[in-house]
Design a protein around this motif. Sequence first.
Motif, mmCIF file in Angstrom:
data_model
loop_
_atom_site.group_PDB
_atom_site.id
_atom_site.type_symbol
_atom_site.label_atom_id
_atom_site.label_comp_id
_atom_site.label_asym_id
_atom_site.label_seq_id
_atom_site.Cartn_x
_atom_site.Cartn_y
_atom_site.Cartn_z
ATOM 1 N N ARG A 112 0.802 -1.216 -0.022
ATOM 2 C CA ARG A 112 0.147 -0.244 0.109
ATOM 3 C C ARG A 112 0.797 1.207 -0.147
ATOM 4 O O ARG A 112 0.476 2.153 -0.812
ATOM 5 C CB ARG A 112 -0.776 0.102 1.177
ATOM 6 C CG ARG A 112 -1.820 1.080 1.099
ATOM 7 C CD ARG A 112 -2.990 1.044 2.174
ATOM 8 N NE ARG A 112 -3.931 -0.157 2.127
ATOM 9 C CZ ARG A 112 -3.652 -1.475 2.690
ATOM 10 N NH1 ARG A 112 -2.915 -1.700 3.613
ATOM 11 N NH2 ARG A 112 -4.651 -2.264 2.642
ATOM 12 N N ASN A 116 0.537 3.833 -2.944
ATOM 13 C CA ASN A 116 0.143 5.162 -2.710
ATOM 14 C C ASN A 116 0.938 6.519 -3.417
ATOM 15 O O ASN A 116 0.476 7.200 -3.898
ATOM 16 C CB ASN A 116 0.048 5.258 -1.195
ATOM 17 C CG ASN A 116 -1.241 4.930 -0.433
ATOM 18 O OD1 ASN A 116 -1.989 4.368 -1.210
ATOM 19 N ND2 ASN A 116 -1.081 4.694 0.751
ATOM 20 N N GLU A 117 2.101 5.744 -3.715
ATOM 21 C CA GLU A 117 3.096 6.667 -4.595
ATOM 22 C C GLU A 117 2.787 6.247 -5.986
ATOM 23 O O GLU A 117 3.872 6.874 -6.804
ATOM 24 C CB GLU A 117 4.469 6.520 -3.983
ATOM 25 C CG GLU A 117 4.824 6.865 -2.605
ATOM 26 C CD GLU A 117 4.691 8.388 -2.451
ATOM 27 O OE1 GLU A 117 4.633 9.248 -3.399
ATOM 28 O OE2 GLU A 117 4.445 8.837 -1.263
#
Length: 276
Positions: A112, A116-117
């Motif tokens: 995650r 998320n990046e």
Amino acid sequence: MPRIFDFGGREVERSVTVAGLRALKGTGQHAAQVTAETADEAAAAEAAGVEMVVCRAANVLRVREGSRRVFVTAALGFADAITGDEILRTAFGAVTSGADAVITGRGHDSVRLLANEQIPVMGHLGFVPRKSTWVGGIRSVGKTAVEALELWDRFRRLEDAGAFAVECEIIAAEVMAEINRRTSLVTVSLGSGAEADVIFLFTSDICGESARLPRHARAWGNLAALHQAVRDARVEALSGFRKEVAGGSYPGETEVAAIAEAELEEFRARLEAARN
């Protein structure tokens, strides 16, 4: 061949992209993936028409020297990047060096964090060698209904964590087929049958370099015999050199530089004069 900007900001051509891999689902077509840790291995993969390679994160630059076109997935070492900051730093270093994605066998929080990046991240499910104590040995996974359901749950959680793909190692082929029909993840089969989006084998197995060929692998070459022939030829050559050094036949007259006799006599004379 699609053109993109890579994570380093360079305009490049790629044999396949994340979007292209996702588009494979449901078509019955496959991409191929092999391992590559050197420029020579990457160049050979590209020349053979292999679309994808996986390498250690530290070797991305070396692999990119061999191929600018193959899709490179960088493996984040199990103990090389542990904390969140280390994981992100290693991943960003890999993709800005030319990797197209990263793969990790760590937990969902790590996946995650990377997702998320917007770093394309591949997970690893089924038989994970470093975690094999949990399944009690080196074996296939998903051969009972209970274990197959547990595996399916792991796929869903990996999907929820934001992974775009998953390496599926030694999963029962029929179970792999059922899961592949139901998951949005790009599936990469290593010993898990043909019902996946990408078929993966180690280059050392393909080329016949491995000491023991796994059940799921097949060799199309016999580089082990060639490597042995090279080792034997090296010893033979070195032995010949040593023998002729001992016998005085090397170096010979044609293998040394010479000086004109007149120049040599003058040199000797000057040496004598200097000594006196």
